[in-house]
Design a protein around this motif. Structure first.
Motif, short mmCIF file in Angstrom:
data_model
loop_
_atom_site.label_atom_id
_atom_site.label_comp_id
_atom_site.label_asym_id
_atom_site.label_seq_id
_atom_site.Cartn_x
_atom_site.Cartn_y
_atom_site.Cartn_z
N ARG A 281 0.75 -1.42 0.19
CA ARG A 281 0.08 0.05 0.17
C ARG A 281 1.02 1.28 -0.11
NH1 ARG A 281 -2.95 -1.72 3.61
NH2 ARG A 281 -2.14 -0.77 5.34
N ARG A 282 2.11 1.12 0.94
CA ARG A 282 2.84 2.48 0.87
C ARG A 282 3.53 2.43 -0.40
NH1 ARG A 282 5.87 1.03 6.19
NH2 ARG A 282 7.26 2.70 5.92
N MET A 283 3.93 1.26 -0.97
CA MET A 283 4.51 1.55 -2.35
C MET A 283 3.75 2.07 -3.61
SD MET A 283 6.65 -2.09 -2.72
CE MET A 283 6.88 -2.00 -4.31
N SER A 284 2.68 1.91 -3.28
CA SER A 284 1.50 2.40 -4.31
C SER A 284 1.30 3.88 -4.09
CB SER A 284 0.14 1.75 -4.46
OG SER A 284 -0.59 1.74 -3.22
N ARG A 285 1.40 4.58 -3.02
CA ARG A 285 1.14 5.57 -2.68
C ARG A 285 2.36 6.54 -2.95
NH1 ARG A 285 -1.97 5.05 2.98
NH2 ARG A 285 -4.06 4.30 2.02
N THR A 286 3.49 6.15 -2.94
CA THR A 286 4.62 6.98 -3.08
C THR A 286 5.10 7.30 -4.54
OG1 THR A 286 6.96 7.39 -2.44
CG2 THR A 286 6.24 5.09 -3.00
N GLU A 287 5.64 8.18 -4.80
CA GLU A 287 6.04 8.66 -6.39
C GLU A 287 7.59 8.69 -6.31
OE1 GLU A 287 3.94 11.91 -7.75
OE2 GLU A 287 2.08 11.01 -7.75
N ASP A 288 8.19 8.68 -5.18
CA ASP A 288 9.63 8.80 -4.94
C ASP A 288 10.25 7.46 -5.46
OD1 ASP A 288 12.28 8.73 -4.25
OD2 ASP A 288 11.82 10.02 -2.42
N GLU A 289 11.06 7.44 -6.28
CA GLU A 289 11.78 6.09 -6.97
C GLU A 289 12.56 5.34 -5.60
OE1 GLU A 289 11.73 3.01 -9.33
OE2 GLU A 289 10.41 4.74 -9.49
N ALA A 290 13.39 6.32 -5.21
CA ALA A 290 14.48 5.55 -4.25
C ALA A 290 13.47 5.02 -2.94
CB ALA A 290 15.22 6.88 -3.74
N ARG A 291 12.31 5.54 -2.63
CA ARG A 291 11.45 5.28 -1.52
C ARG A 291 10.87 3.98 -2.07
NH1 ARG A 291 10.64 4.74 3.85
NH2 ARG A 291 8.43 4.85 4.35
N ARG A 292 10.56 3.99 -3.08
CA ARG A 292 9.62 2.64 -3.86
C ARG A 292 10.73 1.34 -3.66
NH1 ARG A 292 5.27 2.16 -7.00
NH2 ARG A 292 5.02 4.27 -7.34
N HIS A 293 11.94 1.81 -4.17
CA HIS A 293 12.87 0.72 -4.02
C HIS A 293 13.36 0.16 -2.76
CE1 HIS A 293 16.41 -1.51 -5.52
NE2 HIS A 293 17.14 -0.99 -4.57
N ALA A 294 13.25 1.10 -1.89
CA ALA A 294 13.49 0.69 -0.36
C ALA A 294 12.51 0.02 0.21
CB ALA A 294 13.94 1.88 0.52
N LEU A 295 11.05 0.33 -0.04
CA LEU A 295 10.09 -0.53 0.36
C LEU A 295 9.84 -1.87 -0.32
CD1 LEU A 295 7.26 2.34 0.41
CD2 LEU A 295 8.17 1.29 2.30
N ALA A 296 10.27 -1.81 -1.69
CA ALA A 296 10.51 -3.09 -2.39
C ALA A 296 11.53 -4.21 -1.87
CB ALA A 296 10.54 -2.91 -3.88
N GLU A 297 12.58 -3.59 -1.35
CA GLU A 297 13.58 -4.65 -0.86
C GLU A 297 12.87 -4.86 0.58
OE1 GLU A 297 16.97 -2.01 -0.22
OE2 GLU A 297 17.80 -2.80 -2.42
N LYS A 298 12.44 -4.02 1.25
CA LYS A 298 11.58 -4.46 2.71
C LYS A 298 10.66 -5.62 2.45
CE LYS A 298 12.10 -0.35 5.40
NZ LYS A 298 11.42 0.75 6.12
N LEU A 299 9.82 -5.60 1.24
CA LEU A 299 8.96 -6.54 0.98
C LEU A 299 9.56 -7.92 0.64
CD1 LEU A 299 5.80 -7.14 0.50
CD2 LEU A 299 6.25 -6.54 -1.92
N ALA A 300 10.69 -7.72 -0.14
CA ALA A 300 11.33 -9.12 -0.20
C ALA A 300 11.78 -9.72 0.80
CB ALA A 300 12.39 -8.81 -1.50
N PHE A 301 12.05 -8.92 1.80
CA PHE A 301 12.88 -9.29 3.18
C PHE A 301 11.73 -10.02 3.88
CE2 PHE A 301 13.45 -8.79 7.59
CZ PHE A 301 14.67 -9.56 7.89
N VAL A 302 10.38 -9.40 3.82
CA VAL A 302 9.28 -9.92 4.68
C VAL A 302 9.00 -11.15 4.17
CG1 VAL A 302 6.88 -9.63 5.00
CG2 VAL A 302 8.49 -7.68 5.52
N ASN A 303 9.03 -11.17 2.90
CA ASN A 303 8.45 -12.75 2.13
C ASN A 303 9.63 -13.59 2.34
OD1 ASN A 303 6.13 -11.61 1.09
ND2 ASN A 303 7.19 -10.98 -0.71
N ALA A 304 10.74 -13.28 2.28
CA ALA A 304 11.79 -14.48 2.76
C ALA A 304 11.98 -14.97 3.96
CB ALA A 304 13.33 -13.69 2.42
N GLU A 305 11.57 -13.75 5.13
CA GLU A 305 11.38 -14.15 6.49
C GLU A 305 10.00 -15.18 6.63
OE1 GLU A 305 11.97 -11.53 10.32
OE2 GLU A 305 10.25 -10.85 9.21
N ARG A 306 9.20 -15.03 5.95
CA ARG A 306 7.90 -15.46 6.18
C ARG A 306 8.24 -16.81 5.72
NH1 ARG A 306 2.14 -14.71 4.19
NH2 ARG A 306 3.05 -12.85 3.35
#
Length: 443
Positions: A281-306
């Motif tokens: 949801r936060r990724m869909s709301r942000t237009e900052d590319e660097a911010r989007r990239h950081a959130l994508a990395e967190k999402l990948a980490f969350v899925n790996a941790e799951r």
């Protein structure tokens, strides 16, 4: 396994010279020698209960469980006293009238018949049982311990369930009082899978071999009954029998663990679903590319941790059995052997059938394919005995083979039906195998 615990504890008390009386079922009064009481750290006079129900009417009874300190001290003392012993069953009559008729009534040859050998006579032999006492830990998210005894027939390689059920009525002695008898051979051969699972020879196997003075010294590869290799293989089979004996307990633990695993998986999935949804949801709301990239990395980490957490929780609730062999006893018993011819149209072998004078029955012959004993057998074309599950039948000549001879049974390349080496037609052009009906149609 209160019965196994009771048998283990009372057998120990008998071994150390204690006096034991049974005022009620599941209750024992024990008078220990002073030195034994000192080693165990208890008073010489004990009243023991082996279940809550048996102990309830006796407030002074000590309710024993596997984790009781007294049981643990007995285990330590047993280990210090040596881990193998031997007993003898002498009170049996080694004779049987009309033994061949008894064999014919007990055993069915599905594809042949039994024929008496004119020159064969009943032969008394020395047979062996081994009683293994295991301490079993059943480990999931917690740990449960049991004492389990398994009685194995060394000569047939089978669990002796029937004798174990009547074990309290068996009279055991410390010396052999009968005339010298020849040793009965093994009727089973371990499968390749069993051989691959076996490790180093156990000290109990060495001890049992050393404690039998009238047994011949043999190479372990010869599969002599008392070779260390045979005893180690039997111990592996005894461990499998433990799982059969503990089947109700194992099913209960697996059902409980499955429920707990389901709850923990649901909790973890809900947590990581919410976390992933928030990041998306936060990724869909942000237009900052660097911010989007950081959130994508967190999402990948969350899925790996799951995935890691789910794997951890599945390992946590996976049931594991850990067996610790406390001690073993070799039991020697005379039995009666009669060589009988097993025949059909294609093969004929001589097989030594066994009469057990203690249980008063003919023992089932052992399948050469799976090593299990069955009263209904087949005679393989190559001279092996096979049970119903180990038979391979040619669809054309109807010869029967066992799993040991599966290379002699193939399939027609055209119709796919089973065709044995006697009925196969091999193409001179392509080398493929067909049945006679499809000769020349393979290419």
């Amino acid at each position: 396994m209160a019965d196994d615990l009771q048998e283990f504890v009372l057998t120990y008390f008998d071994e150390v010279g204690a006096l034991v009386e049974r005022p009620a079922f599941g209750v024992a009064d024990v008078l220990l020698p002073d030195d034994v009481a000192g080693r165990l750290g208890v008073e010489p006079l004990l009243r023991l209960g082996f279940s809550e129900e048996a102990s309830a009417p006796y407030p002074d009874a000590r309710h024993l469980t596997v984790g009781d300190t007294l049981v643990e001290r007995i285990e330590e003392d047993v280990r210090g006293r040596g881990r193998a012993t031997r007993w003898f069953i002498n009170e049996v009559g080694v004779d049987k009238r009309n033994l061949f008729e008894a064999i014919k009534q007990a055993v069915t040859v599905a594809n042949g018949w039994l024929q008496a050998e004119k020159t064969a006579n009943e032969a008394p032999q020395r047979h062996y049982y081994v009683r293994f006492n295991f301490k079993v830990a059943l480990i999931t998210d917690d740990k449960q311990e049991e004492l389990v005894s398994v009685l194995m027939d060394l000569n047939s390689g089978q669990p002796a369930w029937e004798l174990e059920a009547t074990w309290e009525r068996v009279f055991l002695e410390r010396a052999w009082r009968l005339r010298p008898l020849p040793e009965a051979p093994l009727a089973w051969a371990p499968t390749l899978e069993e051989s691959a699972r076996l490790g180093v020879q156990s000290p109990e196997s060495r001890a049992l071999t050393q404690q039998t003075p009238d047994s011949a010294s043999t190479d372990s590869r010869s599969l002599s009954p008392l070779s260390p290799d045979s005893l180690a293989r039997l111990q592996a089979r005894a461990a499998e029998a433990v799982t059969v004996k503990l089947a109700p307990t194992i099913r209960g633990l697996e059902q409980r663990s499955a429920r707990r695993l389901e709850l923990d998986r649901a909790r973890l999935q809900a947590f990581y679903d919410d976390t992933a949804a928030d990041l998306e949801r936060r990724m869909s709301r942000t237009e900052d590319e660097a911010r989007r990239h950081a959130l994508a990395e967190k999402l990948a980490f969350v899925n790996a941790e799951r995935a890691n957490k789910l794997a951890d929780v599945e390992a946590k609730y996976r049931l594991r059995l850990v067996l610790d062999l406390i001690n073993a006893a070799l039991i020697v018993q005379p039995k009666l052997s009669l060589a009988v011819r097993v025949e059909n149209r294609y093969a004929s072998i001589q097989y030594p059938f066994i009469w057990d004078p203690l249980l008063h029955h003919v023992e089932p012959p052992v399948c050469h394919g799976c090593g299990e004993a069955h009263y209904r057998i087949h005679l393989c074309t190559n001279g092996h005995l096979a049970c119903d599950d180990c038979v391979l039948t040619c669809d054309f000549c109807k010869r029967e083979f066992c799993k040991l001879c599966e290379r002699d049974v193939g399939a027609c390349i055209v119709c796919g039906r089973a065709v044995c080496i006697k009925s196969q037609v091999r193409c001179a052009t392509c080398g493929r195998v067909t049945c006679s009906e499809h000769a020349g149609q393979c290419h």
